[in-house]
Motif scaffolding. Structure first.
Motif, PDB file in Angstrom:
ATOM      1  N   PHE A  47      30.416  49.909  45.283  1.00  0.00           N
ATOM      2  CA  PHE A  47      31.278  50.857  45.759  1.00  0.00           C
ATOM      3  C   PHE A  47      31.282  50.944  47.209  1.00  0.00           C
ATOM      4  CE2 PHE A  47      29.576  52.415  41.455  1.00  0.00           C
ATOM      5  CZ  PHE A  47      30.614  52.709  41.002  1.00  0.00           C
ATOM      6  N   THR A  48      30.415  50.247  48.028  1.00  0.00           N
ATOM      7  CA  THR A  48      30.529  50.412  49.374  1.00  0.00           C
ATOM      8  C   THR A  48      31.829  49.425  49.618  1.00  0.00           C
ATOM      9  OG1 THR A  48      28.433  50.425  49.860  1.00  0.00           O
ATOM     10  CG2 THR A  48      29.720  49.502  51.433  1.00  0.00           C
ATOM     11  N   THR A  51      34.996  51.400  48.711  1.00  0.00           N
ATOM     12  CA  THR A  51      35.372  52.565  49.756  1.00  0.00           C
ATOM     13  C   THR A  51      35.857  51.968  51.038  1.00  0.00           C
ATOM     14  OG1 THR A  51      33.464  53.766  49.233  1.00  0.00           O
ATOM     15  CG2 THR A  51      34.414  54.355  51.029  1.00  0.00           C
ATOM     16  N   ALA A  54      39.492  50.633  50.087  1.00  0.00           N
ATOM     17  CA  ALA A  54      40.219  52.058  50.138  1.00  0.00           C
ATOM     18  C   ALA A  54      40.631  52.388  51.709  1.00  0.00           C
ATOM     19  CB  ALA A  54      39.885  53.019  49.268  1.00  0.00           C
ATOM     20  N   THR A  55      39.761  52.450  52.564  1.00  0.00           N
ATOM     21  CA  THR A  55      39.867  52.789  53.932  1.00  0.00           C
ATOM     22  C   THR A  55      40.912  51.893  54.390  1.00  0.00           C
ATOM     23  OG1 THR A  55      37.883  53.757  53.965  1.00  0.00           O
ATOM     24  CG2 THR A  55      38.755  53.524  55.997  1.00  0.00           C
TER      25      THR A  55
END
Length: 235
Positions: A47-48, A51, A54-55
């Motif tokens: 999940f890191t 994220t 996505a950033t």
């Protein structure tokens, strides 16, 4: 009677053994801590990375849009475009200007700040320093702040249109100029836009001020003019 002799080197040897065992135990603890610290937790890493991806995707799209704007609009950028307004056609590069937009945005932000800062800071000081956490007024204020924080911006726009322009501006026109067919206050203006933005940013100011006040350490209870030892250990 025969006396027992305690040799000093045996005591030193025992002390060295104890120190050596302590060093070994400490090394084992550090090694275990390093293993736990460097261990990879797969869900957290997934999940890191998701994220972070996505950033990076959002930043890449933003960079592409800005690069496209600069590439296609650099030829039309001039001082006249920045310092003049639009008289005829705002889509014509040779006639358009953005100075009214810049001035209107700056004026709206300044007026919004003048309206929202006193109300937000005073409300935060009251909630943090004076209000009882269990009182009815405190619960009503905090509920209103939480509800305002979750309202979409389009709803604030409709609220500004209905309340500030139609209600407040319409009543001011009927009160001060009842014979004038053209509305003076009951129409879109920078004042009503600033008040609408002030209502929209009021929860942010209240919450930020409350967190800043809570971060301040309590001061010494001894007045500055009184002699004697301080009443707290930090002074």
């Amino acid at each position: 009677m025969r006396k027992l002799k305690i040799r000093s080197e045996s005591f030193d040897t025992q002390l060295q053994k104890r120190r050596r065992w302590k060093r070994l135990l400490l090394r084992d603890d550090n090694l275990a801590w390093d293993i736990r610290r460097t261990g990879i937790h797969l869900p957290s890493a997934f999940f890191t990375s998701l994220t972070g991806g996505a950033t990076l995707l959002i930043l890449g799209i933003l960079a592409f849009i800005l690069a496209n704007i600069l590439w296609n609009g650099w030829s039309g950028l001039s001082w006249r475009f920045v310092a003049s307004g639009t008289a005829d056609d705002m889509f014509d590069v040779n006639k358009a200007g953005v100075f009214p937009m810049i001035f209107g945005t700056a004026a709206r932000v300044i007026l919004m700040t003048l309206f929202v800062i006193p109300v937000g800071v005073i409300t935060a000081i009251y909630l943090t320093e004076y209000a009882s956490p269990t009182s009815l007024i405190t619960r009503i204020i905090r509920g209103a702040v939480n509800n305002l924080a979750g309202v979409p911006s389009i709803v604030f726009g409709l609220f500004g249109l209905g309340f500030f322009i139609s209600f407040v501006g319409g009543n001011l026109d009927r009160l001060f100029s009842p014979d004038n067919p053209e509305p003076i206050w009951g129409k879109p203006a920078i004042l009503w836009a600033s008040l609408t933005l002030a209502v929209m940013t009021l929860p942010v100011v209240i919450v930020a001020t409350e967190e800043s006040l809570r971060a301040i350490l309590p001061g010494c209870a001894r007045p500055a003019w009184r002699w004697g030892p301080p009443s707290c250990k930090r002074c």
